[in-house]
Design an enzyme around this catalytic site. Structure first.
Site, PDB file in Angstrom:
ATOM      1  N   TYR A 103       0.852  -1.197   0.000  1.00 37.70           N
ATOM      2  CA  TYR A 103       0.000   0.000   0.000  1.00 37.70           C
ATOM      3  C   TYR A 103       0.890   1.250   0.000  1.00 37.70           C
ATOM      4  CZ  TYR A 103      -4.143  -2.887   0.658  1.00 37.70           C
ATOM      5  OH  TYR A 103      -5.147  -3.800   0.479  1.00 37.70           O
ATOM      6  N   CYS A 141      -8.968 -21.534   5.343  1.00 37.08           N
ATOM      7  CA  CYS A 141      -9.548 -21.690   4.005  1.00 37.08           C
ATOM      8  C   CYS A 141      -9.684 -20.359   3.284  1.00 37.08           C
ATOM      9  CB  CYS A 141     -10.907 -22.381   4.109  1.00 37.08           C
ATOM     10  SG  CYS A 141     -12.178 -21.384   4.948  1.00 37.08           S
ATOM     11  N   CYS A 166     -13.683 -15.064   5.066  1.00 38.28           N
ATOM     12  CA  CYS A 166     -13.033 -13.903   5.677  1.00 38.28           C
ATOM     13  C   CYS A 166     -12.373 -13.087   4.577  1.00 38.28           C
ATOM     14  CB  CYS A 166     -12.053 -14.336   6.758  1.00 38.28           C
ATOM     15  SG  CYS A 166     -10.894 -15.626   6.254  1.00 38.28           S
ATOM     16  N   GLU A 223     -25.045 -41.730  12.440  1.00 41.02           N
ATOM     17  CA  GLU A 223     -24.039 -41.756  11.377  1.00 41.02           C
ATOM     18  C   GLU A 223     -23.828 -43.192  10.920  1.00 41.02           C
ATOM     19  OE1 GLU A 223     -21.494 -41.566   8.612  1.00 41.02           O
ATOM     20  OE2 GLU A 223     -22.175 -39.639   9.451  1.00 41.02           O
TER      21      GLU A 223
END
Length: 642
Positions: free
Chosen positions: A176, A347, A351, A413
Site C-alpha cells: 500500500y 480456508c 473472511c 451416522e
C-alpha cells in the site's frame, strides 16, 4: 492455570501494559456504512473479540484522507470528524470489557486502487504501473501532496485520540502507499522522500513524527512492515533490517512484521498450503538488531506462538483469522483450555474471500462472525428431541448448536467415525487444522450432552426417528464419475478410498482437477509419488479463491506434479489411463488411478426421508454440493431455527 504461560503473561506494548501477549492484527471487515462510519455490525464484531480476552485489538485499516484515494464505501474511516462518535462508543465498550484497542491508520492505497477520486490514474510514490492494469501508470504525488497527506494523517490521529484509542498502529505493509514509498521497486523519487533506504523511509518517519506530536510520549506507536515481498525486486531481509533500525530511531515503539504483497498473494494471506508460522522467519530476520518489541502473526497456533516467545523470536503473537474463528481464543488459552479453541481451517473463504468480493466478513467455521447480533445462540423457547441424520460438518454443527440451545440431540451416522467427507479430506499434513475441527466437534458434543450413534444408517421410517420432534438431514453428497470403459479394474479407486485405504505403487493418475483431486495430488507428490492430474478444462482448481489457488499451484509445481489440462479420460486399461487431448491421445502409466470427477447431492435419499418425516430440514452437500463453509453455516442456521 494456563499451559501457555508466556502467551498469558502481561507485557509492555511501548508504555502500555497489555494483560497478555496476544493481539488481533488489522483485518478488513467491509462492515462500514457508505460514508465510512462504524456500523452496529462492525461494533458487535469487535466487541465480541474484546470479550474474548485479547491483549490488544487493532482495528481494520482506517483511511485518513479521501483526496487521493477513492472511497471504497465499506471501510471504516477516520478522515472526517463525523467518524469520531461511533468509534468513541466502540472504545468505551471495549474498555468496559477490560480490553485495549489501537487505531490502525492508513495514509492511502496508491497503486493498489484503479483510479483516483478525480477519475484520473491512481496516485503513488512514483509513476508505477497500477495493480489492476499494468498497461496503465500512476501519477507521482508531488512533494506538496505528500506533505498534505502527512498533515491529514496527523489530523486523523487527533480524531483517534478524541475517540479514546489506547495506541496508534500505522499501516506500512503489503504494497500500500506507505510501502510504495519504502520500496525501491516503487519509489524512484528525487526529492526528500526518495533515495536510499533512509530517504525512502522519510514518508514513514514523518508519519511517526506527526503521530508523536499528537499523542505525546506515552501512547504507543506501532507499524507493520513487509520483511520479504516475495517478488523479484521486492524488499529482502537485509534491507528490512536496515529499515527497521531507521523506524526504531524515529520513535517507533513496536514493530509488526509480515511477508508478501499483491504480487505474492499467497504470502500476504497464507492459506493452509503455506504451513504454520509463516512470518516467524521475518521476525527472526529483524529482531536481533532491535531493542523495541517485535510482533508477528501468520498461521500461528497457541503452541507455536508459545515456543516462538520462549525462543525469543517474537515478543507478541498475533491471531487474526483464528480470532475470527474463535473470539474466545485468548481467554481459553489463559484458562488452560487451549484444546477447546475452535481451529481456523485457513480456508480464506468467508473472511478474506468475502472482503475481496466486497462482502462483509464472516467465517467458514464460525457462522456468527460478523453477524454476532443476528446469530446469537439463545435458549430455545421449548426444549425438543432433535434427531440429526449424518455426522459430517453440517450435522455436527447443527448438533452442537441445538444442544447449546437446550434440546436433546441424537446424531445418527452410518459410518464408524464422525466427520463425513471431512475426515478423509483432512489426511494431508497441510490440512491438520481441518482435521482439528473433527476433534473439536467431538469434544464440544460430549460436553453438550449430544449422543452420537455410529454405524447406524437411517433408512426410510427408522424407529429411531419416531419420537423426534425435529429432524435435520445432513447426509452429505455421493461421488460421481462418468461410465468409462475399464472403471471396474482393481487399480481404479475413488478419491475418498484413496485417502482412507492408501495408494498402491508409485505412478498415480488423478482423474479430475477440482479441489479434492488437486489436494490429493499434492499430498501424494509430497509423499514421493509420481502424480499426473488430468483435467478436461483449461485449468485446474478454478473454483478456488485466487489467494489459495496461487499457493496450491506453486506447491504442485514444487512437488513435480504433472498437469494435463484440456484432456479427457477416455478409458482405463490394465496399469494405465487412456487420455485424449485436442490433437493426440496417450496412455498414462498408472499403478493407481483415482476418480476425482466430483460429487452430486443425494436428492432421492433426502426426498425419501422428508416423505417419511414431514418437515425434516436438509442442509449441506445433500442439498447442493459445496465447501465446508456452506455445510457448517447451513447446520448452524438450521439449529437456530428449531
Amino acid at each position: 492455570m494456563s499451559s501457555h504461560p508466556l502467551l498469558s503473561s502481561p507485557a509492555m506494548w511501548g508504555k502500555l501494559q497489555l494483560p497478555n501477549r496476544m493481539f488481533m492484527p488489522p483485518m478488513g471487515t467491509h462492515t462500514a456504512a457508505k460514508d465510512g462510519t462504524l456500523t452496529q455490525s462492525g461494533f458487535d464484531y469487535l466487541l465480541e473479540r474484546a470479550r474474548g480476552g485479547c491483549g490488544l485489538l487493532i482495528t481494520e485499516s482506517m483511511p485518513v484522507q479521501s483526496d487521493y484515494d477513492i472511497d471504497t464505501g465499506s471501510v471504516v474511516s477516520l478522515s472526517q470528524d463525523k467518524h469520531i462518535e461511533p468509534l468513541a462508543r466502540l472504545v468505551e465498550a471495549v474498555h468496559a470489557e477490560g480490553s485495549l484497542i489501537a487505531a490502525n491508520l492508513t495514509p492511502g492505497f496508491g497503486r493498489v486502487i484503479p483510479v483516483a477520486p478525480d477519475g484520473g490514474p491512481s496516485w503513488s510514490a512514483s509513476d508505477n504501473t497500477t495493480l489492476a492494469d499494468p498497461s496503465k501508470r500512476c501519477r507521482e504525488l508531488s512533494t506538496e501532496q505528500v506533505e498534505d497527506i502527512i498533515a491529514q494523517f496527523g489530523r486523523a490521529v487527533e480524531r483517534a485520540m478524541e475517540a479514546g484509542f489506547d495506541a496508534i498502529d500505522i499501516h506500512g505493509h503489503t504494497g500500500y502507499l506507505t510501502d510504495q514509498f519504502l520500496t525501491a521497486a516503487w519509489n524512484r523519487r528525487t526529492d526528500r522522500f526518495g533515495g536510499d533506504v533512509a530517504r525512502r523511509a522519510t514518508f514513514a518517519t514523518e508519519l511517526i513524527r506527526v503521530t508523536r506530536e499528537v499523542v505525546g510520549p506515552d501512547v504507543p506507536i506501532s507499524m507493520r512492515i513487509t520483511v520479504r515481498h516475495q517478488f523479484p525486486g521486492g524488499r529482502t531481509e537485509a534491507e528490512s533490517r536496515e529499515l527497521a533500525l531507521v523506524l526504531q530511531a524515529a520513535g517507533l515503539d513496536v514493530l509488526l512484521v509480515d511477508a508478501g504483497s499483491y504480487e505474492a498473494l499467497n504470502w500476504a494471506f497464507p492459506p493452509y498450503y503455506m504451513g504454520d508460522g509463516v512470518y516467524l522467519p521475518d521476525a527472526a530476520a529483524v529482531k536481533p538488531a532491535l531493542t523495541i518489541p517485535v510482533a508477528a502473526s501468520g498461521n500461528l497456533t497457541p503452541d507455536l506462538a508459545e515456543k516462538a516467545l520462549a525462543d525469543g523470536v517474537i515478543d507478541f503473537a498475533g491471531f487474526g483469522r483464528p480470532i475470527i474463528a474463535d473470539p474466545e481464543l485468548p481467554a481459553k488459552v489463559m484458562r488452560g483450555e487451549a484444546e477447546r479453541v475452535r481451529p481456523c481451517i485457513r480456508c480464506n473463504q468467508l473472511c478474506i474471500g468475502n472482503v475481496v468480493a466486497g462482502k462483509s466478513v464472516t467465517c467458514a467455521v464460525n457462522p456468527a462472525a460478523g453477524r454476532e447480533a443476528l446469530l446469537q445462540i439463545m435458549p430455545a423457547e421449548q426444549a425438543k428431541k432433535v434427531a440429526i441424520v449424518g455426522a459430517g460438518p453440517g450435522g455436527l454443527e447443527a448438533a452442537r448448536v441445538a444442544a447449546l440451545r437446550g434440546h436433546t440431540v441424537d446424531v445418527y451416522e452410518r459410518d464408524t467415525r464422525i466427520g463425513g467427507v471431512l475426515a478423509p479430506a483432512a489426511t494431508p499434513d497441510f490440512k491438520r487444522e481441518l482435521n482439528g475441527m473433527i476433534g473439536w466437534w467431538e469434544g464440544e458434543l460430549e460436553r453438550a450432552g449430544v449422543t452420537v450413534h455410529l454405524g447406524h444408517e437411517i433408512v426410510g421410517d427408522d424407529p429411531a426417528l419416531a419420537d423426534a420432534d425435529e429432524v435435520i438431514v445432513a447426509i452429505g453428497a455421493e461421488a460421481w464419475a462418468p461410465a468409462l470403459p475399464g472403471s471396474d479394474l482393481p487399480h481404479v479407486i475413488d478419491v475418498v478410498d484413496a485417502h482412507l485405504q492408501g495408494i498402491v505403487g508409485r505412478e498415480v493418475v488423478i482423474c479430475g482437477g477440482g479441489l479434492s483431486g488437486a489436494d490429493l495430488a499434492l499430498e501424494l507428490a509430497q509423499d514421493g509419488k509420481h502424480v499426473t492430474i488430468v483435467e478436461m478444462r483449461s485449468a485446474i482448481a478454478t473454483d478456488m479463491l485466487l489467494h489459495n489457488r496461487i499457493a496450491l499451484l506453486g506447491k504442485l509445481a514444487e512437488a513435480g506434479v504433472r498437469i494435463l489440462t484440456d484432456h479427457r479420460v477416455a478409458a482405463f486399461t490394465p496399469g494405465g489411463v487412456e487420455v485424449e487431448g485436442r490433437d493426440c491421445a496417450e496412455i498414462l502409466p498408472a499403478d493407481t488411478a483415482v476418480l476425482a470427477f466430483g460429487v452430486r447431492s443425494r436428492v432421492d435419499e433426502v426426498a425419501l426421508l422428508q416423505r417419511t418425516v414431514p418437515g425434516a430440514i436438509a442442509v449441506g452437500d445433500c442439498v447442493a454440493p459445496g465447501k465446508v463453509a456452506e455445510a457448517v453455516n447451513g447446520g448452524y442456521e438450521a439449529a437456530l431455527g428449531l
